[in-house]
Scaffold this motif. Structure first.
Motif, PDB file in Angstrom:
ATOM      1  N   LYS A 117      52.465  47.497  49.911  1.00 22.67           N
ATOM      2  CA  LYS A 117      52.421  46.776  48.726  1.00 22.67           C
ATOM      3  C   LYS A 117      52.320  47.968  47.477  1.00 22.67           C
ATOM      4  O   LYS A 117      53.239  47.634  46.471  1.00 22.67           O
ATOM      5  N   GLU A 160      31.653  38.079  41.871  1.00 22.83           N
ATOM      6  CA  GLU A 160      32.437  37.965  40.565  1.00 22.83           C
ATOM      7  C   GLU A 160      31.758  36.670  39.606  1.00 22.83           C
ATOM      8  O   GLU A 160      32.524  36.193  38.756  1.00 22.83           O
ATOM      9  N   PRO A 179      38.839  36.649  34.957  1.00 25.83           N
ATOM     10  CA  PRO A 179      39.557  38.016  34.680  1.00 25.83           C
ATOM     11  C   PRO A 179      40.340  38.382  36.159  1.00 25.83           C
ATOM     12  O   PRO A 179      39.604  38.335  37.184  1.00 25.83           O
ATOM     13  N   ASP A 180      41.493  38.808  35.981  1.00 29.60           N
ATOM     14  CA  ASP A 180      42.162  39.188  37.107  1.00 29.60           C
ATOM     15  C   ASP A 180      41.545  40.857  37.275  1.00 29.60           C
ATOM     16  O   ASP A 180      41.053  41.257  36.401  1.00 29.60           O
ATOM     17  N   LYS A 182      43.429  43.353  37.461  1.00 30.94           N
ATOM     18  CA  LYS A 182      44.384  44.213  36.648  1.00 30.94           C
ATOM     19  C   LYS A 182      43.794  44.366  35.260  1.00 30.94           C
ATOM     20  O   LYS A 182      44.048  45.349  34.468  1.00 30.94           O
ATOM     21  N   HIS A 243      53.744  33.230  40.956  1.00 31.82           N
ATOM     22  CA  HIS A 243      54.451  34.344  41.558  1.00 31.82           C
ATOM     23  C   HIS A 243      54.956  33.683  42.979  1.00 31.82           C
ATOM     24  O   HIS A 243      54.276  32.771  43.658  1.00 31.82           O
ATOM     25  N   SER A 247      51.110  37.458  46.660  1.00 33.50           N
ATOM     26  CA  SER A 247      50.521  38.458  47.822  1.00 33.50           C
ATOM     27  C   SER A 247      49.563  37.564  48.624  1.00 33.50           C
ATOM     28  O   SER A 247      49.257  37.576  49.504  1.00 33.50           O
ATOM     29  N   HIS A 252      47.274  29.983  42.827  1.00 31.67           N
ATOM     30  CA  HIS A 252      46.603  30.449  41.629  1.00 31.67           C
ATOM     31  C   HIS A 252      47.639  30.708  40.689  1.00 31.67           C
ATOM     32  O   HIS A 252      48.754  30.967  40.688  1.00 31.67           O
ATOM     33  N   HIS A 254      49.021  33.020  37.011  1.00 31.41           N
ATOM     34  CA  HIS A 254      48.419  33.899  35.976  1.00 31.41           C
ATOM     35  C   HIS A 254      48.545  33.761  34.613  1.00 31.41           C
ATOM     36  O   HIS A 254      49.379  33.195  34.207  1.00 31.41           O
ATOM     37  N   LYS A 269      60.012  37.105  40.223  1.00 28.30           N
ATOM     38  CA  LYS A 269      59.043  36.735  40.549  1.00 28.30           C
ATOM     39  C   LYS A 269      58.341  35.604  40.187  1.00 28.30           C
ATOM     40  O   LYS A 269      57.257  35.017  40.661  1.00 28.30           O
TER      41      LYS A 269
HETATM   42  P1  M7G Z   1      49.793  37.424  43.581  1.00 22.48           P
HETATM   43  O1  M7G Z   1      51.003  36.636  42.881  1.00 22.48           O
HETATM   44  O2  M7G Z   1      49.180  36.758  44.866  1.00 22.48           O
HETATM   45  O3  M7G Z   1      50.011  38.735  43.783  1.00 22.48           O
HETATM   46  O4  M7G Z   1      48.500  37.501  42.594  1.00 22.48           O
HETATM   47  P2  M7G Z   1      50.574  40.233  43.061  1.00 22.48           P
HETATM   48  O5  M7G Z   1      49.336  40.916  43.346  1.00 22.48           O
HETATM   49  O6  M7G Z   1      51.810  40.431  43.897  1.00 22.48           O
HETATM   50  O7  M7G Z   1      50.813  39.594  41.818  1.00 22.48           O
HETATM   51  C1  M7G Z   1      47.134  37.731  42.782  1.00 22.48           C
HETATM   52  C2  M7G Z   1      46.256  38.291  41.541  1.00 22.48           C
HETATM   53  O8  M7G Z   1      45.056  38.336  41.962  1.00 22.48           O
HETATM   54  C3  M7G Z   1      46.795  39.528  41.237  1.00 22.48           C
HETATM   55  O9  M7G Z   1      47.178  39.712  39.885  1.00 22.48           O
HETATM   56  C4  M7G Z   1      45.624  40.565  41.468  1.00 22.48           C
HETATM   57  O10 M7G Z   1      45.526  41.656  40.460  1.00 22.48           O
HETATM   58  C5  M7G Z   1      44.530  39.553  41.579  1.00 22.48           C
HETATM   59  N1  M7G Z   1      43.429  40.047  42.540  1.00 22.48           N
HETATM   60  C6  M7G Z   1      43.548  40.383  43.362  1.00 22.48           C
HETATM   61  N2  M7G Z   1      42.191  40.787  44.197  1.00 22.48           N
HETATM   62  C7  M7G Z   1      42.238  41.355  45.539  1.00 22.48           C
HETATM   63  C8  M7G Z   1      41.287  40.162  43.502  1.00 22.48           C
HETATM   64  C9  M7G Z   1      39.961  40.198  43.540  1.00 22.48           C
HETATM   65  O11 M7G Z   1      39.235  40.668  44.216  1.00 22.48           O
HETATM   66  N3  M7G Z   1      39.330  39.925  42.264  1.00 22.48           N
HETATM   67  C10 M7G Z   1      40.253  39.318  41.143  1.00 22.48           C
HETATM   68  N4  M7G Z   1      39.346  38.918  39.779  1.00 22.48           N
HETATM   69  N5  M7G Z   1      41.544  39.317  41.146  1.00 22.48           N
HETATM   70  C11 M7G Z   1      42.137  39.862  42.192  1.00 22.48           C
END
Ligand code: M7G
Length: 331
Positions: A117, A160, A179-180, A182, A243, A247, A252, A254, A269
């Motif tokens: 990824k 968290e 918060p994400d 990111k 998305h 992943s 969820h 965004h 996406k």
């Molecule tokens: P996604 O659309 O499943 O995948 O989004 P992507 O990563 O391809 O966008 C999952 C979202 O969860 C992403 O924006 C990640 O940054 C966020 N995320 C992932 N993890 C493992 C964590 C975490 O442990 N804590 C928080 N707060 N956010 C997370």
């Protein structure tokens, strides 16, 4: 249980990507103190500018005794001149230490899927019909996906918890807003939150139907209200989207401000929450009937499965060889 590691003991094996636009670098390595073999991914990312950090005057609300807030224009700014030419000048600046913070993200131990990824590679678009979803995608995601433990830890208040911005505990329509990973958590201009639904049986957009409308509407309205109250952001300036493929297969949303290009925001996406709600209002099984495009990366096993059936990669090779034989006018 979360492993503890010392970031300064990281041992670099390979650079996975280096993005000059996002000013981020993604590294693969190990923490030899803990294990010689477990892979670690470390991401360093320069922070976006906070508008308050470029202030040149003491804000009216700051009391006289408190120490001044950091600013790029403080007296400890170090400036080296590259050149001055007529009305143009170029400098290298080292601001006060506090403003040099870099956001670090670690995934440890990282799986092959995480490494894939975070690596740069070729990408392909698959137009996934409901049949392709049932016969190829669904069996694949059921057998191979990232662990959802981090999601359940949030829902169960194991991790968290102090970061939760808003929570609705209703078993059907409830969600957690936080918060994400990111987001650096400092800069409202780059705000990035996640709305994670409580229900555990909605893997992605594909599973949504009209019975989920109360949940989606509740998430949209309550999250907007909570963000207005906490961060003072106008609800009409927020981007809320899913998305596909995600992943993590636990539904969820965004959420980030439209004026900022959030990291990892790709049109191929993203499905806007408003559009999703509207599609379900018009047709209750829209997402079980629609063809949904999504992106696959080189190295992903799902790409191999699609390639077998649809020859996704070969089409490119054929088109290129046809282009080689193009009439002279085109060459
Ligand atoms: P996604 O659309 O499943 O995948 O989004 P992507 O990563 O391809 O966008 C999952 C979202 O969860 C992403 O924006 C990640 O940054 C966020 N995320 C992932 N993890 C493992 C964590 C975490 O442990 N804590 C928080 N707060 N956010 C997370």
């Amino acid at each position: 249980k979360s492993p503890t590691y010392d970031l300064t003991k990281f041992h670099l094996k390979r650079i996975l990507s280096n993005n000059s636009k996002c000013k981020s670098i993604t590294l693969l390595g190990t923490f030899p103190d803990i294990s010689e073999t477990d892979a670690a991914i470390v991401v360093f990312e320069k922070n976006a500018y906070r508008e308050s950090d470029v202030a040149t005057e003491v804000p009216a609300d700051q009391d006289a005794d408190s120490s001044p807030k950091p600013s790029y224009f403080s007296t400890d700014l170090q400036v080296r001149t590259d050149f001055i030419n007529n009305i143009y000048a170029s400098f290298q600046c080292v601001p006060t230490q506090e403003l040099c913070t870099v956001k670090g993200t670690v995934i440890y131990p990282a799986t092959e899927k995480h490494i894939e990824k975070y690596s740069i590679c070729q990408k392909y678009i698959i137009n996934e019909t409901p049949d392709l979803y049932e016969s190829i995608t669904l069996p694949y995601i059921t057998s191979s996906q990232f662990s959802l433990d981090w999601v359940y830890n949030i829902l169960e208040h194991k991790q968290e918890t102090e970061r939760i911005v808003f929570e609705d505990k209703h078993p059907e329509n409830g969600f957690v807003l936080l918060p994400d990973l990111k987001w650096d958590g400092r800069n409202v201009e780059t705000l990035y939150l996640l709305g994670i639904v409580r229900k555990r049986d909605i893997k992605s957009l594909r599973d949504l139907n009209a019975s989920h409308l109360p949940l989606l509407r509740n998430l949209r309205e309550s999250a907007k209200q909570a963000i207005l109250e906490r961060y003072g952001l106008n609800p009409n300036q927020l981007r809320m989207y899913f998305h596909y493929q995600p992943s993590f297969y636990h539904l969820h949303v965004h959420i980030n401000p439209i004026r900022n290009d959030a990291p990892g925001i790709w049109c191929e996406k993203s499905h806007m929450l408003d559009t999703v709600i509207n599609n379900l209002e018009l047709m209750n099984d829209y997402y079980q009937r629609a063809s949904l495009p999504f992106v696959l990366y080189e190295g992903n096993k799902l790409l191999e499965l699609y390639d077998k059936q649809l020859e996704v990669r070969q089409v490119v090779a054929q088109e290129l060889s046809e282009a080689d034989e193009a009439p002279e006018a085109f060459t």
